[in-house]
Design a protein around this motif. Structure first.
Motif, short mmCIF file in Angstrom:
data_model
loop_
_atom_site.label_atom_id
_atom_site.label_comp_id
_atom_site.label_asym_id
_atom_site.label_seq_id
_atom_site.Cartn_x
_atom_site.Cartn_y
_atom_site.Cartn_z
N VAL A 104 39.31 61.16 51.77
CA VAL A 104 38.79 61.72 53.02
C VAL A 104 37.73 60.79 53.62
N HIS A 105 36.85 60.27 52.75
CA HIS A 105 35.74 59.45 53.24
C HIS A 105 35.22 58.57 52.11
N GLN A 106 34.84 57.36 52.45
CA GLN A 106 34.24 56.42 51.48
C GLN A 106 32.82 56.13 51.94
N GLU A 107 31.89 56.14 51.01
CA GLU A 107 30.49 55.85 51.32
C GLU A 107 29.91 55.08 50.14
N GLY A 108 29.68 53.78 50.33
CA GLY A 108 29.14 52.97 49.23
C GLY A 108 30.10 52.94 48.06
N LEU A 109 29.59 53.28 46.87
CA LEU A 109 30.39 53.26 45.65
C LEU A 109 31.12 54.58 45.39
#
Length: 150
Positions: A104-109
């Protein structure tokens, strides 16, 4: 998914789970801790299993293909998320969400995924460890931002 839906799904598939594992009604009833009479009532659709029986069935038959098709991956993760409303701590390593999950979503690691069947959300790190699970997308997105900024 909520508790009532999970109960109905497992109740409707309990006979298939038993047959998949090659158990008699007597043996299956013994494994999940109910009487044969109760199991027969559930298998015939005359009654639903209790929450405790659903949890026991998911625990005892966690690797069942039928169980995984009901919940989309690990049935115990779904039940724990339902029971606790969310899970917010690093847990065991997952398979990374290649089959039952959509990113759904990627944020940093970290990445947020949604289960294609149960529709609950989870946050995984780059190594595939689960950090958070919830049915609430906004709560999951907030936790994703918190984890990625720490």
């Amino acid at each position: 998914m909520d508790k009532e839906r999970a109960i109905k799904l497992v109740s409707s598939k309990i006979k298939l789970i038993r047959v998949e594992n090659g158990y008699s009604q007597d043996r299956m009833a013994d494994i999940i801790g109910i009487s044969k009479k109760t199991l027969v009532q559930v298998e015939k659709g005359r009654d639903c299993a209790s929450w405790g029986v659903v949890v026991a069935t998911c625990a005892m038959f966690r690797e069942s293909e039928i169980m995984q098709s009901i919940f989309g991956d690990d049935p115990l993760e779904v039940l724990r998320t339902i029971a606790h409303e969310r899970i917010d701590s690093p847990k065991e390593k997952t398979m990374g969400g290649k089959i039952w999950w959509a990113d759904v979503h990627q944020e940093g690691l970290f990445r947020l995924q949604q289960n294609l069947i149960s529709k609950h959300y989870r946050i995984l790190d780059d190594d595939g460890y689960r950090w958070f699970s919830s049915f609430d997308k906004e709560e999951a997105l907030t936790r994703l931002l918190e984890l990625s900024s720490s």
